[in-house]
Structure formats: C-alpha cells, structure tokens
Design an enzyme around this catalytic site. Structure first.
Site, short mmCIF file in Angstrom:
data_model
loop_
_atom_site.label_atom_id
_atom_site.label_comp_id
_atom_site.label_asym_id
_atom_site.label_seq_id
_atom_site.Cartn_x
_atom_site.Cartn_y
_atom_site.Cartn_z
N HIS A 26 0.84 -1.21 0.00
CA HIS A 26 0.00 0.00 0.00
C HIS A 26 0.87 1.26 0.00
O HIS A 26 0.59 2.23 -0.69
CB HIS A 26 -0.89 0.04 1.24
N ASP A 34 -3.91 -7.13 -7.76
CA ASP A 34 -5.33 -7.39 -8.07
C ASP A 34 -5.53 -7.07 -9.54
O ASP A 34 -6.15 -6.06 -9.90
CB ASP A 34 -6.21 -6.55 -7.15
N GLN A 50 -8.97 -6.65 -11.07
CA GLN A 50 -9.55 -5.40 -10.57
C GLN A 50 -8.99 -4.20 -11.34
O GLN A 50 -9.74 -3.31 -11.76
CB GLN A 50 -9.23 -5.28 -9.08
N SER A 76 -2.91 -7.99 3.15
CA SER A 76 -3.42 -7.84 4.52
C SER A 76 -3.85 -9.18 5.07
O SER A 76 -3.89 -9.39 6.28
CB SER A 76 -4.60 -6.87 4.54
P1 AMP Z 1 -6.58 -3.72 -0.51
O1 AMP Z 1 -6.37 -2.96 0.76
O2 AMP Z 1 -6.14 -5.15 -0.42
O3 AMP Z 1 -7.94 -3.53 -1.10
O4 AMP Z 1 -5.57 -3.09 -1.56
C1 AMP Z 1 -5.59 -1.72 -1.83
C2 AMP Z 1 -4.72 -1.45 -3.03
O5 AMP Z 1 -3.40 -1.89 -2.75
C3 AMP Z 1 -5.17 -2.22 -4.29
O6 AMP Z 1 -4.99 -1.40 -5.43
C4 AMP Z 1 -4.24 -3.40 -4.30
O7 AMP Z 1 -4.04 -3.95 -5.59
C5 AMP Z 1 -2.97 -2.78 -3.76
N1 AMP Z 1 -2.08 -3.80 -3.21
C6 AMP Z 1 -2.40 -4.74 -2.29
N2 AMP Z 1 -1.34 -5.54 -2.04
C7 AMP Z 1 -0.33 -5.08 -2.84
C8 AMP Z 1 1.03 -5.47 -3.06
N3 AMP Z 1 1.56 -6.51 -2.42
N4 AMP Z 1 1.76 -4.76 -3.95
C9 AMP Z 1 1.23 -3.71 -4.62
N5 AMP Z 1 -0.04 -3.29 -4.45
C10 AMP Z 1 -0.82 -3.96 -3.58
#
Ligand code: AMP
Length: 282
Positions: free
Chosen positions: A37, A150, A153, A186
């Site tokens: 993030h 994602d 997404q 997460s």
């Molecule tokens: P989330 O909190 O899981 O909904 O993720 C929020 C944003 O962070 C989304 O755009 C995810 O694709 C991105 N994200 C989550 N994990 C990673 C990661 N390991 N590397 C890069 N972006 C991430």
C-alpha cells in the site's frame, strides 16, 4: 494530515486543493496497511501534489460466506504509517456514511466482472466498481493508483474509466513482495505457520512460468507446469490457474503470441491468496 470520516469533509478538503490549483491523487485501500500500500502512496506522490488515501472495508464486495467480519483492521496503526509517508488526507468513512441512504444503484463492467475471480466471487466486482466510482465522485482525483496484484480489478477499473469517460488517470503499480517472494497482502497475517511456508509456492510457480515462457509457447504446457509446481509444494486448494491475454483477460489460443497474464488463486484454510505475473513479453 487531515482524517475525514465524512464525505462532506473530504470533499471540502479536495475542493480546496483544486481551487489552489493542486492536483489530487487517490489510493483506495481496505486498510491494515503494508509496504505494498505504501508503495502505491509513493507512486501517487510522484504524479500529483496532494495524496488522499481511503480506508474502507467495503461490505458490498464481500460475499455472504467471505471474510468481511474477520478482515484485519487497525486504523490507528494505519494512520501513523500514512502520516509518516506525508499523506495529505485520509478518507475513513463508516459503512453507514457510504451506503446509509443508498438506493441500490450500482456500476457493472459485465465482460470482466463474471469471469475468473468474478466467477468464484459472484457480486465481488460489482461491489468494487461501485465503491471505486463512489470514491472517485467523492474525492474527484486527477490520478488514482491501484496494485497489479489485483490484476483483474485493475483491468476492470481501467475499462470502467474508459467506457464511462471518468476524468481520472489510472496508474498500475507492480506487486510488492516479502523477501521470499510472497505477494504482500493484509490477509497474510491470517495464514498458519505451515501455510505461510507453503504460500511461497505461488510466486515460485510464477517464476517458473515466466522463465519457461521464454522458450515454451504452448499454453497448455505452461498451465501444466504451473499446476505441477503448485502440487509439488503440497499447497492448499488450487482454486484456479488461468493464462489470459494481458490487456483484455480473454482466453488465449494454443500458442502465446504476445503478453499474457498468469492468474493464480489458492486457498489455504479460510484464506484465499491470489497472485499474478505477466509472461511472454516480446
Ligand atoms: P486492498 O487494501 O487489499 O484492497 O488493496 C488496496 C490497493 O493496494 C489495491 O490497489 C491493491 O491492488 C494494492 N495492493 C495490495 N497488495 C499489494 C502489493 N503486495 N503490492 C502492490 N499493491 C498492492
């Protein structure tokens, strides 16, 4: 850093930025932040003057048997991390604030929301498209940053923005990984020690596929190779292995003829992990 629990407050903040001719970036998250993030935040800071992060565990993208109630949360820690990154504003609404007076309107990207992860998680991408649209309308960012982790997404949001002429530029950021290659998530904190050790098989099988794709162009053989790697690591339940066109996510013919994306979903106990890699780049 201003923390805004209401739409009115975050709107007032970004309206002020726009009046002062400052560009605004948005990084949507569900909180419980990790380095992945924070990498998106740093990416946003390269593009715009002011960065807003939203933290909202969006109930409408969780199915009835999914992990909404157990999704990890720690707003206090998240806010400390964001402050240390120099984030300008945080939108931290309640579900009531986002959906209290909701009349049931939604946004759908039909070609992309029913396939792959969408077939495993009915309604998930409708929830995602709808909440991202709401966040765009509330914050009105010039730029929004999403992770390639994602991948479906990100593809769906790009198409939604293009098809509906939303005035926001979408930036994708590569997946940030743990030292052993596991994609940061997460949900990783909910893996048992055994599962955590096994989970490295996802990225390892993607490494093998990427390497193999330099000479092996047969899609079925690549698919078989990935499944073998996962099986050899005795990992949890392999929910799906898909090799698709990297920009449209359409199925491929027999032979790789351009960039393709490998999409993995593997379940460890109650935790569904996903990972992806673009292969066959020319
Ligand atoms: P989330 O909190 O899981 O909904 O993720 C929020 C944003 O962070 C989304 O755009 C995810 O694709 C991105 N994200 C989550 N994990 C990673 C990661 N390991 N590397 C890069 N972006 C991430």
């Amino acid at each position: 850093m201003l923390v805004c629990p209401t739409r009115e407050e975050i709107r007032a903040l970004t309206a002020g930025y726009r009046r002062a001719r400052r560009s605004v970036g948005l990084v949507p998250t569900m909180g419980y932040l990790h380095e992945g993030h924070l990498a998106l935040v740093r990416e946003a800071q390269k593009w715009v003057d002011k960065v807003i992060v939203s933290i909202f565990v969006n109930p409408t993208q969780f199915g009835p048997n999914e992990d909404l109630s157990t999704y990890p949360r720690d707003a206090e820690r998240d806010l400390k991390l964001l402050k240390a990154e120099g984030v300008d504003g945080v939108f931290l609404p309640s579900a009531e604030e986002m959906y209290g007076s909701r009349g049931g309107a939604f946004v759908e990207v039909p070609e992309l929301s029913g396939i792959l992860q969408g077939a495993l998680r009915p309604g998930h991408f409708r929830g995602v498209a709808t909440v991202v649209t709401k966040l765009f309308n509330i914050v009105q960012p010039d730029v929004a940053v999403f992770g390639e982790k994602d991948y479906q997404q990100l593809t769906l949001i790009r198409q939604m923005v293009r098809d509906l002429d939303m005035p926001v530029e979408i930036i994708g950021h590569p997946t940030v990984r743990e030292a052993d290659g596991l994609a940061m998530s997460s949900r990783n904190v909910r893996l048992s020690d055994d599962h955590r050790r096994q989970a490295v098989a996802l990225s390892r099988s993607l490494d093998r596929a990427e390497e193999a794709a330099r000479t092996e162009r047969n899609v079925t053989s690549l698919d078989a190779l990935i499944r073998q790697e996962l099986a050899a690591a005795a990992v949890g339940k392999v929910e799906s292995v898909d090799i698709r066109d990297a920009s449209t996510l359409e199925p491929l013919g027999d032979t790789l003829s351009g960039p393709a994306v490998v999409l993995l979903a593997v379940r460890f106990g109650t935790v569904l992990l996903i990972d992806q890699r673009v292969i066959g780049k020319i």
